[in-house]
Design a protein around this motif. Structure first.
Motif, PDB file in Angstrom:
ATOM      1  N   ALA A  90      -7.262   0.899  -7.509  1.00  0.00           N
ATOM      2  CA  ALA A  90      -7.524   0.198  -6.252  1.00  0.00           C
ATOM      3  C   ALA A  90      -8.437   1.021  -5.352  1.00  0.00           C
ATOM      4  O   ALA A  90      -8.281   2.234  -5.246  1.00  0.00           O
ATOM      5  CB  ALA A  90      -6.213  -0.060  -5.516  1.00  0.00           C
ATOM      6  N   ARG A  91      -9.357   0.334  -4.732  1.00  0.00           N
ATOM      7  CA  ARG A  91     -10.210   1.011  -3.739  1.00  0.00           C
ATOM      8  C   ARG A  91      -9.378   1.377  -2.510  1.00  0.00           C
ATOM      9  O   ARG A  91      -9.652   2.370  -1.856  1.00  0.00           O
ATOM     10  CB  ARG A  91     -11.380   0.119  -3.376  1.00  0.00           C
ATOM     11  N   SER A  92      -8.338   0.565  -2.229  1.00  0.00           N
ATOM     12  CA  SER A  92      -7.441   0.827  -1.104  1.00  0.00           C
ATOM     13  C   SER A  92      -6.090   0.191  -1.402  1.00  0.00           C
ATOM     14  O   SER A  92      -6.023  -1.010  -1.675  1.00  0.00           O
ATOM     15  CB  SER A  92      -8.030   0.227   0.178  1.00  0.00           C
ATOM     16  N   LEU A  93      -5.024   0.983  -1.316  1.00  0.00           N
ATOM     17  CA  LEU A  93      -3.694   0.429  -1.538  1.00  0.00           C
ATOM     18  C   LEU A  93      -3.354  -0.607  -0.471  1.00  0.00           C
ATOM     19  O   LEU A  93      -2.724  -1.630  -0.756  1.00  0.00           O
ATOM     20  CB  LEU A  93      -2.645   1.544  -1.559  1.00  0.00           C
ATOM     21  N   GLU A  94      -3.777  -0.362   0.753  1.00  0.00           N
ATOM     22  CA  GLU A  94      -3.511  -1.321   1.835  1.00  0.00           C
ATOM     23  C   GLU A  94      -4.199  -2.652   1.572  1.00  0.00           C
ATOM     24  O   GLU A  94      -3.646  -3.712   1.866  1.00  0.00           O
ATOM     25  CB  GLU A  94      -3.939  -0.744   3.189  1.00  0.00           C
ATOM     26  N   GLU A  95      -5.396  -2.603   1.030  1.00  0.00           N
ATOM     27  CA  GLU A  95      -6.111  -3.831   0.706  1.00  0.00           C
ATOM     28  C   GLU A  95      -5.355  -4.622  -0.361  1.00  0.00           C
ATOM     29  O   GLU A  95      -5.270  -5.849  -0.302  1.00  0.00           O
ATOM     30  CB  GLU A  95      -7.522  -3.486   0.222  1.00  0.00           C
ATOM     31  N   ILE A  96      -4.786  -3.933  -1.339  1.00  0.00           N
ATOM     32  CA  ILE A  96      -4.006  -4.609  -2.378  1.00  0.00           C
ATOM     33  C   ILE A  96      -2.739  -5.204  -1.768  1.00  0.00           C
ATOM     34  O   ILE A  96      -2.368  -6.333  -2.077  1.00  0.00           O
ATOM     35  CB  ILE A  96      -3.666  -3.662  -3.545  1.00  0.00           C
ATOM     36  N   LYS A  97      -2.088  -4.454  -0.884  1.00  0.00           N
ATOM     37  CA  LYS A  97      -0.899  -4.989  -0.209  1.00  0.00           C
ATOM     38  C   LYS A  97      -1.229  -6.297   0.504  1.00  0.00           C
ATOM     39  O   LYS A  97      -0.428  -7.224   0.514  1.00  0.00           O
ATOM     40  CB  LYS A  97      -0.357  -3.984   0.815  1.00  0.00           C
ATOM     41  N   SER A  98      -2.411  -6.358   1.094  1.00  0.00           N
ATOM     42  CA  SER A  98      -2.797  -7.571   1.822  1.00  0.00           C
ATOM     43  C   SER A  98      -3.000  -8.766   0.881  1.00  0.00           C
ATOM     44  O   SER A  98      -3.054  -9.899   1.327  1.00  0.00           O
ATOM     45  CB  SER A  98      -4.072  -7.329   2.646  1.00  0.00           C
ATOM     46  N   LYS A  99      -3.096  -8.499  -0.405  1.00  0.00           N
ATOM     47  CA  LYS A  99      -3.275  -9.560  -1.400  1.00  0.00           C
ATOM     48  C   LYS A  99      -1.976  -9.894  -2.124  1.00  0.00           C
ATOM     49  O   LYS A  99      -1.977 -10.646  -3.107  1.00  0.00           O
ATOM     50  CB  LYS A  99      -4.355  -9.159  -2.406  1.00  0.00           C
ATOM     51  N   ALA A 100      -0.844  -9.387  -1.640  1.00  0.00           N
ATOM     52  CA  ALA A 100       0.438  -9.610  -2.315  1.00  0.00           C
ATOM     53  C   ALA A 100       0.786 -11.093  -2.409  1.00  0.00           C
ATOM     54  O   ALA A 100       1.296 -11.548  -3.440  1.00  0.00           O
ATOM     55  CB  ALA A 100       1.556  -8.837  -1.615  1.00  0.00           C
ATOM     56  N   ALA A 101       0.511 -11.861  -1.377  1.00  0.00           N
ATOM     57  CA  ALA A 101       0.826 -13.295  -1.418  1.00  0.00           C
ATOM     58  C   ALA A 101      -0.022 -14.005  -2.478  1.00  0.00           C
ATOM     59  O   ALA A 101       0.486 -14.849  -3.227  1.00  0.00           O
ATOM     60  CB  ALA A 101       0.621 -13.930  -0.051  1.00  0.00           C
ATOM     61  N   LEU A 102      -1.297 -13.673  -2.540  1.00  0.00           N
ATOM     62  CA  LEU A 102      -2.172 -14.253  -3.560  1.00  0.00           C
ATOM     63  C   LEU A 102      -1.654 -13.904  -4.955  1.00  0.00           C
ATOM     64  O   LEU A 102      -1.515 -14.780  -5.820  1.00  0.00           O
ATOM     65  CB  LEU A 102      -3.604 -13.739  -3.395  1.00  0.00           C
ATOM     66  N   LEU A 103      -1.367 -12.642  -5.182  1.00  0.00           N
ATOM     67  CA  LEU A 103      -0.855 -12.219  -6.481  1.00  0.00           C
ATOM     68  C   LEU A 103       0.469 -12.912  -6.796  1.00  0.00           C
ATOM     69  O   LEU A 103       0.716 -13.308  -7.940  1.00  0.00           O
ATOM     70  CB  LEU A 103      -0.705 -10.704  -6.519  1.00  0.00           C
ATOM     71  N   GLY A 104       1.302 -13.084  -5.778  1.00  0.00           N
ATOM     72  CA  GLY A 104       2.577 -13.759  -5.957  1.00  0.00           C
ATOM     73  C   GLY A 104       2.424 -15.188  -6.459  1.00  0.00           C
ATOM     74  O   GLY A 104       3.238 -15.667  -7.260  1.00  0.00           O
ATOM     75  N   ARG A 105       1.381 -15.870  -6.021  1.00  0.00           N
ATOM     76  CA  ARG A 105       1.140 -17.240  -6.496  1.00  0.00           C
ATOM     77  C   ARG A 105       0.842 -17.281  -7.989  1.00  0.00           C
ATOM     78  O   ARG A 105       0.985 -18.325  -8.621  1.00  0.00           O
ATOM     79  CB  ARG A 105       0.012 -17.887  -5.701  1.00  0.00           C
ATOM     80  N   TYR A 106       0.446 -16.153  -8.557  1.00  0.00           N
ATOM     81  CA  TYR A 106       0.151 -16.069  -9.988  1.00  0.00           C
ATOM     82  C   TYR A 106       1.257 -15.346 -10.763  1.00  0.00           C
ATOM     83  O   TYR A 106       1.056 -14.950 -11.916  1.00  0.00           O
ATOM     84  CB  TYR A 106      -1.201 -15.379 -10.203  1.00  0.00           C
ATOM     85  N   GLY A 107       2.403 -15.159 -10.120  1.00  0.00           N
ATOM     86  CA  GLY A 107       3.555 -14.585 -10.807  1.00  0.00           C
ATOM     87  C   GLY A 107       3.728 -13.092 -10.686  1.00  0.00           C
ATOM     88  O   GLY A 107       4.655 -12.528 -11.275  1.00  0.00           O
ATOM     89  N   PHE A 108       2.880 -12.421  -9.926  1.00  0.00           N
ATOM     90  CA  PHE A 108       2.999 -10.974  -9.735  1.00  0.00           C
ATOM     91  C   PHE A 108       3.892 -10.727  -8.519  1.00  0.00           C
ATOM     92  O   PHE A 108       3.506 -11.028  -7.393  1.00  0.00           O
ATOM     93  CB  PHE A 108       1.626 -10.329  -9.524  1.00  0.00           C
ATOM     94  N   ILE A 109       5.073 -10.174  -8.741  1.00  0.00           N
ATOM     95  CA  ILE A 109       6.068  -9.969  -7.692  1.00  0.00           C
ATOM     96  C   ILE A 109       5.939  -8.545  -7.165  1.00  0.00           C
ATOM     97  O   ILE A 109       6.050  -7.574  -7.923  1.00  0.00           O
ATOM     98  CB  ILE A 109       7.482 -10.211  -8.245  1.00  0.00           C
ATOM     99  N   PHE A 110       5.747  -8.414  -5.857  1.00  0.00           N
ATOM    100  CA  PHE A 110       5.575  -7.094  -5.239  1.00  0.00           C
ATOM    101  C   PHE A 110       6.927  -6.407  -5.108  1.00  0.00           C
ATOM    102  O   PHE A 110       7.860  -6.952  -4.529  1.00  0.00           O
ATOM    103  CB  PHE A 110       4.919  -7.253  -3.871  1.00  0.00           C
TER     104      PHE A 110
END
Length: 181
Positions: A63-83
């Motif tokens: 990741a270029r930024s962990l915070e940036e990935i955290k901000s995408k948790a909802a998007l990832l969640g829609r594809y089955g990736f659980i934070f």
């Protein structure tokens, strides 16, 4: 079959299907994360041919930024990736679960691009694939620990720590030697 109950330990022989599933998952992550991720690679024991592994696909994402990935948790969640949060200091963990079977099938380790954790994930995988004798030594320890701790993943993981540290040191030295050529 892919998946393992949380906290349990069971090993399975390497399957070609793991590689295909890891490639599919890494590609989906690259698409979803776009420029936020510098890379996504299959790592862990399911990425090492010739040894038994917990049937859980491990993917490391640079990741270029962990915070940036955290901000995408909802998007990832829609594809089955659980934070799951920061399971290791400086790393984020997402999982994929097969709820019908009550098992975890994937661990997604988000680490800093170019950081030590990224280099170690890739380096250890490459080292074990390049040196089957070392992979077999690691595999034998994993099998012994799985027999001793079938319902205690923490003890299983702790039992591997010293050998992993040794193998990581060897992998780093091998990488330095390979880079000098």
């Amino acid at each position: 079959m892919l998946g393992l109950k949380r906290g349990g330990v069971a090993l399975a022989p390497h399957e070609e299907a793991w590689e295909a599933e890891a490639a599919r998952t890494a590609e989906l992550l690259r698409k979803l994360l776009g420029v936020s991720a510098a890379g996504a690679e299959h790592v862990g024991s399911t990425a090492v041919r010739g040894i038994e592994a917990k049937p859980i696909i491990d993917i490391a994402v640079a990741a270029r930024s962990l915070e940036e990935i955290k901000s995408k948790a909802a998007l990832l969640g829609r594809y089955g990736f659980i934070f799951r949060g920061e399971d290791v200091p400086g790393q984020l963990l997402f999982v994929i679960e097969d709820e019908a079977r009550g098992v975890v099938t994937h661990h997604i380790h988000i680490v800093e691009a170019g950081g030590a954790a990224w280099r170690d994930y890739i380096g250890l995988r490459d080292y074990l694939n390049a040196f089957p004798r070392e992979a077999a030594r690691y595999g034998a320890l994993k099998m012994e620990l799985a027999r001793r701790f079938p319902a205690d993943r923490k003890s299983y993981t702790a039992g591997k720590a010293a050998l992993i540290a040794e193998l990581l040191a060897e992998a780093r030295e091998w990488r330095r030697g390979s880079a000098a050529r």
